[in-house]
Design a protein around this motif. Structure first.
Motif, PDB file in Angstrom:
ATOM      1  N   MET A 158     -40.327  97.440  75.049  1.00 30.49           N
ATOM      2  CA  MET A 158     -40.508  97.183  73.525  1.00 30.49           C
ATOM      3  C   MET A 158     -39.737  98.233  72.819  1.00 30.49           C
ATOM      4  N   PRO A 159     -38.614  97.662  72.114  1.00 30.46           N
ATOM      5  CA  PRO A 159     -37.872  98.704  71.212  1.00 30.46           C
ATOM      6  C   PRO A 159     -38.564  99.554  70.424  1.00 30.46           C
ATOM      7  N   PRO A 160     -38.108 100.429  70.081  1.00 24.07           N
ATOM      8  CA  PRO A 160     -38.849 101.444  69.220  1.00 24.07           C
ATOM      9  C   PRO A 160     -38.810 101.007  67.630  1.00 24.07           C
ATOM     10  N   ASP A 161     -39.817 101.205  67.142  1.00 25.04           N
ATOM     11  CA  ASP A 161     -40.073 100.528  65.599  1.00 25.04           C
ATOM     12  C   ASP A 161     -39.015 101.643  64.745  1.00 25.04           C
ATOM     13  N   LEU A 162     -37.976 100.877  64.271  1.00 28.28           N
ATOM     14  CA  LEU A 162     -37.102 101.665  63.265  1.00 28.28           C
ATOM     15  C   LEU A 162     -36.967 101.157  61.805  1.00 28.28           C
ATOM     16  N   SER A 163     -38.468 101.120  61.451  1.00 28.06           N
ATOM     17  CA  SER A 163     -38.620 100.355  59.924  1.00 28.06           C
ATOM     18  C   SER A 163     -38.669 101.592  58.983  1.00 28.06           C
ATOM     19  N   THR A 164     -38.620 102.666  59.442  1.00 29.35           N
ATOM     20  CA  THR A 164     -39.019 103.716  58.414  1.00 29.35           C
ATOM     21  C   THR A 164     -37.683 104.633  58.483  1.00 29.35           C
ATOM     22  N   PRO A 165     -37.218 105.010  57.354  1.00 30.60           N
ATOM     23  CA  PRO A 165     -36.202 106.284  57.347  1.00 30.60           C
ATOM     24  C   PRO A 165     -36.563 107.274  58.281  1.00 30.60           C
ATOM     25  N   GLU A 166     -37.643 107.960  58.454  1.00 30.17           N
ATOM     26  CA  GLU A 166     -37.776 108.958  59.360  1.00 30.17           C
ATOM     27  C   GLU A 166     -37.625 108.614  60.794  1.00 30.17           C
ATOM     28  N   ALA A 167     -38.101 107.420  61.128  1.00 32.35           N
ATOM     29  CA  ALA A 167     -37.871 106.718  62.393  1.00 32.35           C
ATOM     30  C   ALA A 167     -36.488 106.595  62.947  1.00 32.35           C
ATOM     31  N   ARG A 168     -35.678 105.898  61.667  1.00 33.66           N
ATOM     32  CA  ARG A 168     -34.319 105.759  61.962  1.00 33.66           C
ATOM     33  C   ARG A 168     -33.604 107.208  62.255  1.00 33.66           C
ATOM     34  N   ALA A 169     -34.139 108.228  61.365  1.00 33.65           N
ATOM     35  CA  ALA A 169     -33.271 109.456  61.550  1.00 33.65           C
ATOM     36  C   ALA A 169     -33.444 110.164  62.746  1.00 33.65           C
ATOM     37  N   THR A 170     -35.014 109.979  63.315  1.00 28.56           N
ATOM     38  CA  THR A 170     -35.250 110.397  64.530  1.00 28.56           C
ATOM     39  C   THR A 170     -34.589 109.884  65.757  1.00 28.56           C
ATOM     40  N   ALA A 171     -34.377 108.699  65.671  1.00 26.93           N
ATOM     41  CA  ALA A 171     -33.553 108.034  66.742  1.00 26.93           C
ATOM     42  C   ALA A 171     -32.089 108.398  66.800  1.00 26.93           C
ATOM     43  N   ILE A 172     -31.459 108.589  65.339  1.00 26.21           N
ATOM     44  CA  ILE A 172     -30.091 109.222  65.417  1.00 26.21           C
ATOM     45  C   ILE A 172     -30.093 110.687  66.051  1.00 26.21           C
ATOM     46  N   LEU A 173     -30.666 111.416  65.698  1.00 22.82           N
ATOM     47  CA  LEU A 173     -30.767 112.573  66.078  1.00 22.82           C
ATOM     48  C   LEU A 173     -31.036 112.946  67.563  1.00 22.82           C
ATOM     49  N   LYS A 174     -31.989 112.071  67.967  1.00 24.10           N
ATOM     50  CA  LYS A 174     -31.916 112.142  69.530  1.00 24.10           C
ATOM     51  C   LYS A 174     -30.676 111.417  70.169  1.00 24.10           C
ATOM     52  N   ALA A 175     -29.754 110.736  69.441  1.00 25.60           N
ATOM     53  CA  ALA A 175     -28.622 109.973  70.173  1.00 25.60           C
ATOM     54  C   ALA A 175     -27.684 111.032  70.009  1.00 25.60           C
ATOM     55  N   ILE A 176     -27.515 111.862  68.982  1.00 24.04           N
ATOM     56  CA  ILE A 176     -26.651 113.052  68.882  1.00 24.04           C
ATOM     57  C   ILE A 176     -26.984 114.182  69.918  1.00 24.04           C
ATOM     58  N   ARG A 177     -28.178 114.443  70.072  1.00 21.74           N
ATOM     59  CA  ARG A 177     -28.629 115.340  70.972  1.00 21.74           C
ATOM     60  C   ARG A 177     -28.237 115.094  72.603  1.00 21.74           C
ATOM     61  N   ALA A 178     -28.274 113.643  72.646  1.00 13.52           N
ATOM     62  CA  ALA A 178     -27.903 113.231  74.141  1.00 13.52           C
ATOM     63  C   ALA A 178     -26.409 113.261  74.697  1.00 13.52           C
ATOM     64  N   VAL A 179     -25.591 113.806  73.500  1.00 12.64           N
ATOM     65  CA  VAL A 179     -23.909 113.912  73.609  1.00 12.64           C
ATOM     66  C   VAL A 179     -23.868 115.141  74.639  1.00 12.64           C
TER      67      VAL A 179
END
Length: 115
Positions: free
Chosen positions: A1-22
């Motif tokens: 199941m994909p993560p719930d990205l319905s809130t601004p906080e969840a979207r920010a968390t997903a983006i920050l995680k992707a940045i940290r993975a570079v």
């Protein structure tokens, strides 16, 4: 199941995680970070999150425009700092553009060969 990205906080968390993975010594475009975070087409949101979340351990300097250039105004403090950080990781930067590697391809580039 994909993560719930319905809130601004969840979207920010997903983006920050992707940045940290570079990984050190590599770069990615704003659009590629958005795609990796599960938010395709939201490159501007990535830029907004970067502006708001200046955690000291965040490798923000690895995120570039899709054409491999630094988004800060040329010669500005941010431009100089990003260039220096990338060079310290072994990335070749000439006049604000990464040379020898490309920010990860956009979806259009991957599918259609355009960009």
């Amino acid at each position: 199941m994909p993560p719930d990205l319905s809130t601004p906080e969840a979207r920010a968390t997903a983006i920050l995680k992707a940045i940290r993975a570079v990984p050190a010594g590599q770069v990615a475009g704003y659009g590629e970070i958005a795609r990796r975070a599960g938010l395709p087409g939201r490159a501007r949101l990535v830029a907004q999150v970067l502006r708001k979340h200046g955690a000291p351990d965040l490798p923000w300097h690895r995120i570039l425009r899709s054409d491999g250039t630094i988004a800060f105004e040329e010669g500005s403090r941010g431009w100089r700092e990003q260039s220096q950080r990338l060079r310290a990781e072994g990335v070749r930067v000439v006049k604000g553009r990464v040379v020898g590697q490309k920010a990860a391809a956009s979806v259009d580039e991957q599918i259609w060969g355009i960009g």
